[in-house]
Design a protein around this motif. Structure first.
Motif, short mmCIF file in Angstrom:
data_model
loop_
_atom_site.label_atom_id
_atom_site.label_comp_id
_atom_site.label_asym_id
_atom_site.label_seq_id
_atom_site.Cartn_x
_atom_site.Cartn_y
_atom_site.Cartn_z
N PHE A 34 0.82 -1.22 0.00
CA PHE A 34 0.00 0.00 0.00
C PHE A 34 0.85 1.27 0.00
N GLN A 35 2.11 1.16 0.43
CA GLN A 35 2.96 2.35 0.47
C GLN A 35 3.38 2.81 -0.93
N THR A 36 3.08 2.01 -1.96
CA THR A 36 3.41 2.40 -3.34
C THR A 36 2.33 3.30 -3.94
N LEU A 37 1.20 3.46 -3.26
CA LEU A 37 0.10 4.26 -3.79
C LEU A 37 0.28 5.74 -3.46
N ALA A 38 -0.53 6.55 -4.08
CA ALA A 38 -0.62 7.97 -3.70
C ALA A 38 -1.37 8.02 -2.38
N LEU A 39 -0.66 8.14 -1.27
CA LEU A 39 -1.22 7.94 0.05
C LEU A 39 -2.41 8.83 0.34
N ALA A 40 -2.40 10.03 -0.17
CA ALA A 40 -3.47 10.98 0.14
C ALA A 40 -4.81 10.60 -0.48
N ASP A 41 -4.81 9.62 -1.38
CA ASP A 41 -6.03 9.28 -2.12
C ASP A 41 -6.83 8.14 -1.50
N TYR A 42 -6.36 7.56 -0.37
CA TYR A 42 -7.00 6.35 0.15
C TYR A 42 -7.17 6.39 1.67
N ASP A 43 -8.20 5.69 2.13
CA ASP A 43 -8.35 5.33 3.54
C ASP A 43 -8.04 3.85 3.67
N ILE A 44 -7.54 3.45 4.84
CA ILE A 44 -7.15 2.05 5.06
C ILE A 44 -7.73 1.54 6.37
N TRP A 45 -8.10 0.26 6.36
CA TRP A 45 -8.49 -0.48 7.57
C TRP A 45 -7.63 -1.73 7.59
#
Length: 244
Positions: free
Chosen positions: A185-196
């Motif tokens: 998940f750290q490869t994504l644009a972090l600001a665009d997602y929520d995570i559980w």
């Protein structure tokens, strides 16, 4: 083997076992328990604890065997194919002359588990019986008390390898990822997602984190690494949803 029963046991909590699964353990004549090395001895111990909990007077013959390891170098799919052949042979060797045997399967045999594919390699091919179990997907959403999908919307279930190699699934707003040892998940644009995120779901040592990916990404990576070091193994999963 004339008959092989694959029993879904959830994520390691005996309470996740269905009544049907408990009865199957109580009636089993032979139960095979794989060993994955000293660092992962807890996995074999948890299976024994589940057996002791639901079948304290279990008359089954319990046979532990060493699980073959998968080659790390070379073609991934070819390595998996050879590995599955080796596991099938290990099952046969462990079962010996037993006509019926049972295996306790983490989660459910239908979801990111290869037990059914491995069983298909057994010769002669035994009768296969599958008893459903709670999946990590169910345990994850229950731990966070969230629905997995938005109203009328689809979702994707994939592996960390798929996220790492191919990026975010096309036309999906929600996705669940499993088998991710590298925190893809750290490869994504972090600001665009929520995570559980959650590890050891449904167990006493369960740990969960949630929030905007940009805010909790580093904490999840650190927490995961520490948990794995503490226990010698980790099973985790996470749900990502595009921010709108």
């Amino acid at each position: 083997m004339r008959e092989l029963t694959l029993i879904g046991i959830g994520t390691g909590n005996p309470d996740h076992l269905t009544f049907e699964g408990a009865r199957a353990i109580q009636r089993a004549e032979t139960i095979l328990i794989p060993r994955k090395g000293d660092q992962k001895s807890d996995l074999a111990d948890l299976r024994r604890q589940i057996i002791d909990t639901v079948a304290p007077d279990c008359a089954a013959k319990i046979i532990e065997f060493d699980l073959p390891t998968r080659a790390a170098d070379g073609d991934y799919l070819n390595n998996v194919d050879l590995w599955h052949d080796a596991i099938a042979e290990a099952w046969k060797a462990a079962a010996g002359t037993a006509e019926t045997a049972a295996l306790l399967i983490w989660g459910d045999p239908s979801l990111y588990d290869s037990s059914l594919r491995i069983a298909s390699r057994l010769t002669p091919y035994p009768k296969i019986k599958v008893i459903a179990g709670i999946t990590s997907l169910q345990a994850l959403t229950a731990a966070h008390a969230i629905p997995i999908n938005d109203i009328g919307a689809p979702f994707v279930v994939a592996t960390g390898r798929q996220l790492r190699d191919h990026g975010w699934p096309k036309d999906a707003d929600t996705a669940v990822f499993m088998l991710d040892g590298n925190c893809a998940f750290q490869t994504l644009a972090l600001a665009d997602y929520d995570i559980w995120w959650g590890a050891y779901l449904g167990m006493e040592n369960q740990v969960i984190r949630s929030g905007p990916l940009a805010d909790v990404c580093a904490d999840i990576i650190e927490t995961r690494a520490q948990a794995r070091a503490d226990h010698g193994w980790i099973m985790d999963a996470y749900l990502l949803r595009r921010r709108t």
